[in-house]
Scaffold this motif. Structure first.
Motif, short mmCIF file in Angstrom:
data_model
loop_
_atom_site.label_atom_id
_atom_site.label_comp_id
_atom_site.label_asym_id
_atom_site.label_seq_id
_atom_site.Cartn_x
_atom_site.Cartn_y
_atom_site.Cartn_z
N ALA A 37 0.83 -0.84 -0.45
CA ALA A 37 0.22 -0.27 0.11
C ALA A 37 0.61 0.97 -0.16
CB ALA A 37 -1.24 0.35 1.34
N ARG A 38 1.92 0.98 0.94
CA ARG A 38 2.68 2.61 0.61
C ARG A 38 3.30 2.09 -0.22
NH1 ARG A 38 4.44 0.11 6.29
NH2 ARG A 38 3.75 2.10 7.34
N GLU A 39 3.90 1.63 -0.95
CA GLU A 39 4.23 1.17 -2.70
C GLU A 39 3.54 1.97 -3.40
OE1 GLU A 39 5.99 -2.25 -3.35
OE2 GLU A 39 7.61 -1.53 -2.34
N GLN A 40 2.35 2.05 -3.42
CA GLN A 40 0.83 2.56 -3.93
C GLN A 40 0.98 4.12 -4.43
OE1 GLN A 40 -2.17 -0.32 -2.64
NE2 GLN A 40 -2.82 -1.81 -5.23
N TRP A 41 0.64 4.52 -2.78
CA TRP A 41 0.62 6.15 -2.14
C TRP A 41 1.77 6.35 -3.47
CZ3 TRP A 41 3.78 9.48 -0.14
CH2 TRP A 41 3.19 10.84 0.13
N THR A 42 3.22 6.23 -2.76
CA THR A 42 4.28 6.55 -3.96
C THR A 42 4.47 6.62 -4.81
OG1 THR A 42 5.72 5.46 -1.96
CG2 THR A 42 6.77 6.44 -3.71
N MET A 43 3.51 5.77 -6.27
CA MET A 43 3.42 6.03 -7.20
C MET A 43 2.39 7.05 -7.66
SD MET A 43 3.97 2.10 -8.24
CE MET A 43 3.89 2.69 -10.40
N MET A 84 -4.78 11.92 -0.55
CA MET A 84 -3.39 11.94 -0.34
C MET A 84 -2.89 12.18 1.41
SD MET A 84 -2.63 10.16 -2.83
CE MET A 84 -0.68 10.13 -2.96
N GLU A 85 -3.21 13.10 1.55
CA GLU A 85 -2.83 12.55 3.14
C GLU A 85 -3.74 12.15 3.78
OE1 GLU A 85 -4.11 16.77 6.56
OE2 GLU A 85 -2.67 17.52 4.36
N GLY A 86 -4.79 11.90 3.89
CA GLY A 86 -5.88 11.21 4.35
C GLY A 86 -5.38 9.52 4.28
N ALA A 87 -4.90 9.15 3.23
CA ALA A 87 -4.04 7.75 2.54
C ALA A 87 -2.90 7.63 4.05
CB ALA A 87 -3.57 7.97 1.11
N ASN A 88 -2.21 8.78 3.44
CA ASN A 88 -0.39 8.71 4.19
C ASN A 88 -1.05 8.37 5.49
OD1 ASN A 88 1.91 8.84 4.62
ND2 ASN A 88 2.07 10.74 5.38
N ALA A 89 -1.80 9.62 6.62
CA ALA A 89 -2.22 8.65 7.56
C ALA A 89 -2.87 7.97 8.08
CB ALA A 89 -3.01 10.07 7.85
N GLN A 104 -8.19 4.57 -4.04
CA GLN A 104 -9.10 4.69 -4.92
C GLN A 104 -9.48 6.50 -5.75
OE1 GLN A 104 -11.27 2.07 -3.56
NE2 GLN A 104 -10.37 0.21 -3.92
N LYS A 105 -10.00 7.41 -3.89
CA LYS A 105 -9.92 8.36 -4.44
C LYS A 105 -9.80 8.94 -4.75
CE LYS A 105 -14.01 7.78 -0.30
NZ LYS A 105 -14.56 8.58 0.09
N GLN A 109 -9.37 11.39 -8.94
CA GLN A 109 -9.12 12.98 -9.57
C GLN A 109 -8.03 13.16 -10.06
OE1 GLN A 109 -11.59 14.92 -8.67
NE2 GLN A 109 -12.61 13.35 -7.96
N ILE A 110 -7.04 11.95 -9.79
CA ILE A 110 -5.21 12.37 -10.84
C ILE A 110 -5.79 11.82 -12.28
CG2 ILE A 110 -3.82 11.02 -11.61
CD1 ILE A 110 -2.86 11.70 -7.66
#
Length: 119
Positions: A37-43, A84-89, A104-105, A109-110
Motif C-alpha cells: 500500500a505504501r508503494e501504491q501511495w508513492t506511485m 493523499m494526506e488522508g491515505a498517508n495518515a 482510490q478517491k 481525481q488524478i
C-alpha cells in the motif's frame, strides 16, 4: 380516605438500541500488505506531484495574463491533496482499508486532471 396505589417508578426513556451482531475484528494488515500500500501511495504521489508542477506552471502563465486558473482544475487538485494526506495518515495508523479508500478517491481525481491536462 382510601389508600392510593403506590406510584410506579418513572420509566426512563432510552433510545432503542439496534442490536448489532458482533462482527469479528478485521485482521491486522501484514507488513507486506502495508508495504504494498505504501508503494501504491508513492506511485500515486509521484503522479500527483507531476500534475502539481504542471498546474503551478499553468497558474503562473495565466496570472501573467491576468487570469485565474479554472475551477474545474482547482477542485480536483485540492481533493487529490486531501485524499493523499488522508491515505498517508491511514497508512501511518495501520488502517489499510481506509488508506485504500483514500487512494482510490485520489486516483479518480488524478485521472480527471490527467485527462484535462492531456497527460
Amino acid at each position: 380516605e382510601p389508600p392510593r396505589p403506590p406510584a410506579s417508578a418513572p420509566v426512563e426513556a432510552r433510545p432503542a438500541a439496534a442490536v448489532q451482531p458482533q462482527q469479528p475484528a478485521a485482521p491486522s494488515p501484514t507488513p507486506a500488505q502495508l508495504q504494498e500500500a505504501r508503494e501504491q501511495w508513492t506511485m500515486l504521489n509521484s503522479r500527483a506531484t507531476g500534475i502539481r508542477v504542471t498546474l503551478d506552471s499553468l497558474q503562473r502563465s495565466q496570472a501573467a495574463s491576468g487570469l485565474n486558473m479554472n475551477s474545474r482544475l482547482q477542485q480536483p487538485a485540492h481533493l487529490v491533496d486531501a485524499y493523499m494526506e488522508g491515505a498517508n495518515a491511514a497508512l501511518n495508523a495501520g488502517d489499510l482499508p481506509a488508506a485504500k479508500d483514500f487512494m482510490q478517491k485520489a486516483e479518480r481525481q488524478i485521472e480527471t486532471l490527467e485527462k484535462a491536462l492531456n497527460r
